[in-house]
Design a protein around this motif. Structure first.
Motif, PDB file in Angstrom:
ATOM      1  N   ALA A   1       0.830  -1.193   0.000  1.00  0.00           N
ATOM      2  CA  ALA A   1       0.000   0.000   0.000  1.00  0.00           C
ATOM      3  C   ALA A   1       0.874   1.257   0.000  1.00  0.00           C
ATOM      4  O   ALA A   1       0.606   2.206  -0.736  1.00  0.00           O
ATOM      5  N   ALA A   2       1.928   1.249   0.812  1.00  0.00           N
ATOM      6  CA  ALA A   2       2.796   2.428   0.881  1.00  0.00           C
ATOM      7  C   ALA A   2       3.450   2.724  -0.468  1.00  0.00           C
ATOM      8  O   ALA A   2       3.586   3.881  -0.861  1.00  0.00           O
ATOM      9  N   ALA A   3       3.854   1.676  -1.201  1.00  0.00           N
ATOM     10  CA  ALA A   3       4.491   1.870  -2.502  1.00  0.00           C
ATOM     11  C   ALA A   3       3.549   2.520  -3.508  1.00  0.00           C
ATOM     12  O   ALA A   3       3.991   3.157  -4.468  1.00  0.00           O
ATOM     13  N   LEU A   4       2.250   2.371  -3.290  1.00  0.00           N
ATOM     14  CA  LEU A   4       1.250   2.991  -4.161  1.00  0.00           C
ATOM     15  C   LEU A   4       0.668   4.257  -3.528  1.00  0.00           C
ATOM     16  O   LEU A   4      -0.365   4.750  -3.961  1.00  0.00           O
ATOM     17  N   GLN A   5       1.336   4.758  -2.507  1.00  0.00           N
ATOM     18  CA  GLN A   5       0.946   5.983  -1.817  1.00  0.00           C
ATOM     19  C   GLN A   5      -0.455   5.877  -1.224  1.00  0.00           C
ATOM     20  O   GLN A   5      -1.224   6.835  -1.197  1.00  0.00           O
ATOM     21  N   LEU A   6      -0.796   4.665  -0.741  1.00  0.00           N
ATOM     22  CA  LEU A   6      -2.075   4.424  -0.077  1.00  0.00           C
ATOM     23  C   LEU A   6      -1.862   4.311   1.419  1.00  0.00           C
ATOM     24  O   LEU A   6      -0.745   4.055   1.878  1.00  0.00           O
ATOM     25  N   ALA A   7      -2.915   4.432   2.159  1.00  0.00           N
ATOM     26  CA  ALA A   7      -2.838   4.327   3.614  1.00  0.00           C
ATOM     27  C   ALA A   7      -2.435   2.917   4.023  1.00  0.00           C
ATOM     28  O   ALA A   7      -2.774   1.938   3.337  1.00  0.00           O
ATOM     29  N   PRO A   8      -1.705   2.779   5.135  1.00  0.00           N
ATOM     30  CA  PRO A   8      -1.351   1.444   5.613  1.00  0.00           C
ATOM     31  C   PRO A   8      -2.597   0.576   5.767  1.00  0.00           C
ATOM     32  O   PRO A   8      -3.620   1.024   6.279  1.00  0.00           O
ATOM     33  N   GLY A   9      -2.526  -0.648   5.266  1.00  0.00           N
ATOM     34  CA  GLY A   9      -3.647  -1.577   5.360  1.00  0.00           C
ATOM     35  C   GLY A   9      -4.691  -1.424   4.269  1.00  0.00           C
ATOM     36  O   GLY A   9      -5.642  -2.202   4.219  1.00  0.00           O
ATOM     37  N   ALA A  10      -4.537  -0.426   3.399  1.00  0.00           N
ATOM     38  CA  ALA A  10      -5.504  -0.248   2.304  1.00  0.00           C
ATOM     39  C   ALA A  10      -5.425  -1.449   1.365  1.00  0.00           C
ATOM     40  O   ALA A  10      -4.353  -2.022   1.163  1.00  0.00           O
TER      41      ALA A  10
ATOM     42  N   VAL B   1      -4.962  -3.650  -1.873  1.00  0.00           N
ATOM     43  CA  VAL B   1      -4.152  -3.552  -3.091  1.00  0.00           C
ATOM     44  C   VAL B   1      -4.315  -4.871  -3.827  1.00  0.00           C
ATOM     45  O   VAL B   1      -4.270  -5.944  -3.224  1.00  0.00           O
ATOM     46  N   PHE B   2      -4.539  -4.810  -5.136  1.00  0.00           N
ATOM     47  CA  PHE B   2      -4.617  -6.030  -5.935  1.00  0.00           C
ATOM     48  C   PHE B   2      -3.210  -6.543  -6.207  1.00  0.00           C
ATOM     49  O   PHE B   2      -2.278  -5.762  -6.379  1.00  0.00           O
ATOM     50  N   HIS B   3      -3.069  -7.880  -6.274  1.00  0.00           N
ATOM     51  CA  HIS B   3      -1.755  -8.503  -6.465  1.00  0.00           C
ATOM     52  C   HIS B   3      -1.894  -9.655  -7.444  1.00  0.00           C
ATOM     53  O   HIS B   3      -2.792 -10.491  -7.302  1.00  0.00           O
ATOM     54  N   ALA B   4      -1.040  -9.684  -8.439  1.00  0.00           N
ATOM     55  CA  ALA B   4      -1.040 -10.783  -9.411  1.00  0.00           C
ATOM     56  C   ALA B   4       0.398 -11.212  -9.674  1.00  0.00           C
ATOM     57  O   ALA B   4       1.294 -10.375  -9.767  1.00  0.00           O
ATOM     58  N   VAL B   5       0.604 -12.519  -9.795  1.00  0.00           N
ATOM     59  CA  VAL B   5       1.901 -13.077 -10.166  1.00  0.00           C
ATOM     60  C   VAL B   5       1.669 -13.985 -11.363  1.00  0.00           C
ATOM     61  O   VAL B   5       0.829 -14.887 -11.304  1.00  0.00           O
ATOM     62  N   LEU B   6       2.386 -13.737 -12.445  1.00  0.00           N
ATOM     63  CA  LEU B   6       2.248 -14.534 -13.659  1.00  0.00           C
ATOM     64  C   LEU B   6       3.619 -14.979 -14.136  1.00  0.00           C
ATOM     65  O   LEU B   6       4.590 -14.239 -14.014  1.00  0.00           O
ATOM     66  N   ARG B   7       3.650 -16.178 -14.695  1.00  0.00           N
ATOM     67  CA  ARG B   7       4.881 -16.675 -15.323  1.00  0.00           C
ATOM     68  C   ARG B   7       4.649 -16.664 -16.828  1.00  0.00           C
ATOM     69  O   ARG B   7       3.679 -17.228 -17.321  1.00  0.00           O
ATOM     70  N   HIS B   8       5.558 -16.021 -17.551  1.00  0.00           N
ATOM     71  CA  HIS B   8       5.479 -15.953 -19.006  1.00  0.00           C
ATOM     72  C   HIS B   8       6.471 -16.934 -19.617  1.00  0.00           C
ATOM     73  O   HIS B   8       7.583 -17.091 -19.103  1.00  0.00           O
ATOM     74  N   THR B   9       6.048 -17.591 -20.695  1.00  0.00           N
ATOM     75  CA  THR B   9       6.911 -18.552 -21.376  1.00  0.00           C
ATOM     76  C   THR B   9       7.012 -18.220 -22.856  1.00  0.00           C
ATOM     77  O   THR B   9       6.156 -17.525 -23.416  1.00  0.00           O
ATOM     78  N   ASP B  10       8.061 -18.707 -23.471  1.00  0.00           N
ATOM     79  CA  ASP B  10       8.241 -18.623 -24.916  1.00  0.00           C
ATOM     80  C   ASP B  10       8.610 -20.022 -25.386  1.00  0.00           C
ATOM     81  O   ASP B  10       9.648 -20.549 -24.975  1.00  0.00           O
ATOM     82  N   ARG B  11       7.752 -20.650 -26.175  1.00  0.00           N
ATOM     83  CA  ARG B  11       7.947 -22.036 -26.631  1.00  0.00           C
ATOM     84  C   ARG B  11       8.188 -22.962 -25.436  1.00  0.00           C
ATOM     85  O   ARG B  11       9.127 -23.753 -25.415  1.00  0.00           O
TER      86      ARG B  11
ATOM     87  N   GLU C   1       5.365  -9.781 -11.237  1.00  0.00           N
ATOM     88  CA  GLU C   1       4.601  -9.553 -10.019  1.00  0.00           C
ATOM     89  C   GLU C   1       4.111  -8.113 -10.061  1.00  0.00           C
ATOM     90  O   GLU C   1       4.907  -7.193 -10.228  1.00  0.00           O
ATOM     91  N   ARG C   2       2.799  -7.956  -9.948  1.00  0.00           N
ATOM     92  CA  ARG C   2       2.217  -6.626 -10.130  1.00  0.00           C
ATOM     93  C   ARG C   2       1.283  -6.313  -8.968  1.00  0.00           C
ATOM     94  O   ARG C   2       0.445  -7.131  -8.606  1.00  0.00           O
ATOM     95  N   PHE C   3       1.443  -5.124  -8.416  1.00  0.00           N
ATOM     96  CA  PHE C   3       0.540  -4.587  -7.396  1.00  0.00           C
ATOM     97  C   PHE C   3      -0.230  -3.450  -8.050  1.00  0.00           C
ATOM     98  O   PHE C   3       0.374  -2.587  -8.692  1.00  0.00           O
ATOM     99  N   VAL C   4      -1.556  -3.458  -7.904  1.00  0.00           N
ATOM    100  CA  VAL C   4      -2.402  -2.506  -8.613  1.00  0.00           C
ATOM    101  C   VAL C   4      -3.290  -1.754  -7.623  1.00  0.00           C
ATOM    102  O   VAL C   4      -3.919  -2.365  -6.750  1.00  0.00           O
ATOM    103  N   ASN C   5      -3.335  -0.460  -7.802  1.00  0.00           N
ATOM    104  CA  ASN C   5      -4.210   0.387  -7.004  1.00  0.00           C
ATOM    105  C   ASN C   5      -5.656   0.142  -7.455  1.00  0.00           C
ATOM    106  O   ASN C   5      -5.992   0.405  -8.611  1.00  0.00           O
ATOM    107  N   PRO C   6      -6.527  -0.367  -6.593  1.00  0.00           N
ATOM    108  CA  PRO C   6      -7.910  -0.656  -6.986  1.00  0.00           C
ATOM    109  C   PRO C   6      -8.673   0.563  -7.503  1.00  0.00           C
ATOM    110  O   PRO C   6      -9.606   0.411  -8.290  1.00  0.00           O
TER     111      PRO C   6
END
Length: 132
Positions: A1-10, A12-22, A30-35
């Motif tokens: 939350a702090a990294a997105l300038q949000l209040a502590p405990g706010a 935050v969406f979180h996604a982790v994806l693995r990308h492949t090629d062949r 790894e992405r954190f998104v401000n809702p």
């Protein structure tokens, strides 16, 4: 939350994806998104569109910061990327803003032996004068 300038405990969406090629892993993202900027982020099917495609469509970034570093990855990342122990990774840290609102904070991890980073961009005369 702090990294997105949000209040502590706010929330935050979180996604982790693995990308492949062949079928070879090339990136763990790894992405954190401000809702507030993408309220339906977690409802998306990221096999049909990438998180970046979705975010560019619903909340186009107006500013971005990139920081690149080389690291020896932890075991969990090494397993996801099928890397031998001791191989370094290139990590791109990206923060984006929509106007003055911090929208995303992301970390893209790439095996150094399977990836390189570069860019090409235009510099206007005004920018050239500003940066000297």
């Amino acid at each position: 939350a702090a990294a997105l300038q949000l209040a502590p405990g706010a929330p935050v969406f979180h996604a982790v994806l693995r990308h492949t090629d062949r079928d070879v892993p090339i990136q763990v993202a790894e992405r954190f998104v401000n809702p507030a900027v993408a309220p339906e982020f977690l409802q998306q099917d990221f096999t049909a569109q990438s998180p970046s495609e979705y975010l560019f469509r619903v909340a186009p970034a107006t500013e971005a910061e990139h920081v690149v570093e080389a690291v020896i990855p932890p075991a969990a990342i090494r397993r996801l990327l099928q890397m031998p122990k001791g191989e370094p990774c290139l990590v791109l840290h990206r923060t984006t803003w929509v106007g003055s609102v911090a929208a995303t904070r992301s970390r893209f991890v790439h095996p150094a032996s399977r990836f390189r980073m570069g860019s090409r961009f235009r510099i206007t005369p005004e920018e050239a004068r500003r940066i000297g």
